[in-house]
Design a protein around this motif. Sequence first.
Motif, PDB file in Angstrom:
ATOM      1  N   GLY A   1      84.811  91.975 -60.095  1.00 11.11           N
ATOM      2  CA  GLY A   1      83.773  92.339 -61.056  1.00 11.11           C
ATOM      3  C   GLY A   1      83.694  91.333 -62.192  1.00 11.11           C
TER       4      GLY A   1
ATOM      5  N   LEU B   1      82.401  87.974 -60.859  1.00 10.77           N
ATOM      6  CA  LEU B   1      80.962  88.062 -60.605  1.00 10.77           C
ATOM      7  C   LEU B   1      80.192  87.963 -61.918  1.00 10.77           C
ATOM      8  CD1 LEU B   1      78.811  88.498 -58.410  1.00 10.77           C
ATOM      9  CD2 LEU B   1      79.106  90.958 -58.735  1.00 10.77           C
ATOM     10  N   ARG B   2      80.664  88.676 -62.931  1.00 12.44           N
ATOM     11  CA  ARG B   2      80.008  88.633 -64.242  1.00 12.44           C
ATOM     12  C   ARG B   2      80.036  87.225 -64.824  1.00 12.44           C
ATOM     13  NH1 ARG B   2      82.461  92.687 -67.795  1.00 12.44           N
ATOM     14  NH2 ARG B   2      84.133  91.171 -68.018  1.00 12.44           N
TER      15      ARG B   2
ATOM     16  N   GLU C   1      77.700  87.542 -55.251  1.00  6.30           N
ATOM     17  CA  GLU C   1      77.816  88.787 -54.496  1.00  6.30           C
ATOM     18  C   GLU C   1      77.798  88.549 -52.992  1.00  6.30           C
ATOM     19  OE1 GLU C   1      75.723  93.144 -54.165  1.00  6.30           O
ATOM     20  OE2 GLU C   1      75.410  91.990 -55.994  1.00  6.30           O
TER      21      GLU C   1
ATOM     22  N   SER D   1      79.853  98.580 -54.821  1.00  6.08           N
ATOM     23  CA  SER D   1      79.210  99.282 -55.937  1.00  6.08           C
ATOM     24  C   SER D   1      80.083  99.254 -57.180  1.00  6.08           C
ATOM     25  CB  SER D   1      78.925 100.740 -55.551  1.00  6.08           C
ATOM     26  OG  SER D   1      77.977 100.806 -54.535  1.00  6.08           O
TER      27      SER D   1
ATOM     28  N   ARG E   1      79.990  95.744 -58.633  1.00  5.52           N
ATOM     29  CA  ARG E   1      78.722  95.547 -59.358  1.00  5.52           C
ATOM     30  C   ARG E   1      78.757  96.248 -60.718  1.00  5.52           C
ATOM     31  NH1 ARG E   1      76.344  97.502 -54.465  1.00  5.52           N
ATOM     32  NH2 ARG E   1      76.123  95.754 -53.052  1.00  5.52           N
TER      33      ARG E   1
ATOM     34  N   SER F   1      78.525  94.531 -64.470  1.00  2.00           N
ATOM     35  CA  SER F   1      77.416  94.841 -65.389  1.00  2.00           C
ATOM     36  C   SER F   1      77.891  95.262 -66.776  1.00  2.00           C
ATOM     37  CB  SER F   1      76.546  95.939 -64.792  1.00  2.00           C
ATOM     38  OG  SER F   1      77.238  97.187 -64.816  1.00  2.00           O
TER      39      SER F   1
END
Length: 106
Positions: free
Chosen positions: A76, A79-80, A86, A98, A101, A105
């Motif tokens: 996470g 990715l950020r 992804e 999920s 993600r 976020s």
Amino acid sequence: MSNFNWSASEKKIARRVYDEALHAELAEVMAEFKEKAAAAASPDDMWAVEEYLERKRREIDRKYDYRYSQLTFVFGYLLREGRIQEAQLTGLAEDRLSNIRLIASL
């Protein structure tokens, strides 16, 4: 919770993504270190390079944790930061994706 039960195929994907991200970040640090070291002209500059390396080592050690219980958080964060995409995580369970993600976020 499936975040702790990684299938064999998920483990392979996770290892590949993790290693690629870690090696890429270490390569960036190495390049920046070489640049800073080459530009060092005084003892103060030299100590600044040492401080840079210490800070980067702490950041990397905090960020990269290859325990399966932590990988959802690690991915996470990566990715950020844009260190992984992804699409690289294709093949992981949907509930795991999920959660990754969601963390990305935050």
